[in-house]
Design an enzyme around this catalytic site. Sequence first.
Site, short mmCIF file in Angstrom:
data_model
loop_
_atom_site.label_atom_id
_atom_site.label_comp_id
_atom_site.label_asym_id
_atom_site.label_seq_id
_atom_site.Cartn_x
_atom_site.Cartn_y
_atom_site.Cartn_z
N ARG A 114 0.84 -1.19 0.00
CA ARG A 114 0.00 0.00 0.00
C ARG A 114 0.88 1.25 0.00
O ARG A 114 1.91 1.29 0.68
CB ARG A 114 -0.93 0.02 1.23
N GLU B 197 -4.48 8.20 -5.34
CA GLU B 197 -5.18 7.48 -6.40
C GLU B 197 -6.26 8.38 -6.98
O GLU B 197 -7.05 8.96 -6.22
CB GLU B 197 -5.81 6.20 -5.84
N HIS C 193 -0.49 -1.91 -10.35
CA HIS C 193 -1.12 -2.80 -9.39
C HIS C 193 -2.05 -3.81 -10.07
O HIS C 193 -3.24 -3.93 -9.74
CB HIS C 193 -1.90 -1.98 -8.36
#
Length: 249
Positions: free
Chosen positions: A165, A194, A213
């Site tokens: 993360r 994000e 990701h």
Amino acid sequence: MISQAAKMQLIMQYGVGLEGVDIDAATKHGIKVARIPSDGYKEILLHNEMQIAIQQKKLGYPTGETLLGKTVLILGFGNIGIDLAKRLRPFGVKIIATKRSWASDEHAVGDLVDVKGSHEDIYDFARKADIVVCCLRLNCETAGIINNNFISLMKKGALLVNIARGGLIDYESVVRHLESGHLGGLGIDVAWTEPFDPEDPILKHKNVIITPHVAGVTEHSYRSMAKVVGDVALQLHAGLPLTGIEIVN
């Protein structure tokens, strides 16, 4: 939303991350929260910078660096950490790892780890590692754990990789050590914001690689997770014990 869901029994994340779920509210209303364990649902996608050399008609370039003899620190030795260690072992690396508790995982870990440690050992381990890979879960204890103190203790030229993360790494500290040359390189599969800003100045460094990701975004993994979701829905409907998932509250 949770307070309005009078008939809700289970909130299940389609994967591992639960940052978008108010677990406390769900618990207050008697709703279980679960995730699908990552073991078996991650696949590998390769990013090949050597294609640039091919396009430029250069052979024997760029010069690589071997993993043989390197020390790799895995922060957070859960399912992903274990799978990572299995893939690293054939390259002749020394693996040191940290985990909250090792007692329940002795069988799964086997001889994958050369030196085991806990949270208290991260700074000592930082001094020894050529490569640090962050596989921790993000919570109040781990947020910003890769900070200025940690990075400054790493070997000059060591590499930092974050596949967990974005909030685990302090952005300003990373930028500072990239610019000074202390940090040899950064590989991230997650970002601080994000959606990630493609114009972020951190990407100006040639020794920074970012991927979107997508290790778990494959047909196989999505079909596998869909089956788990379907099975759990049937178990819940039949009043059976829930299997194949990890209840977190």
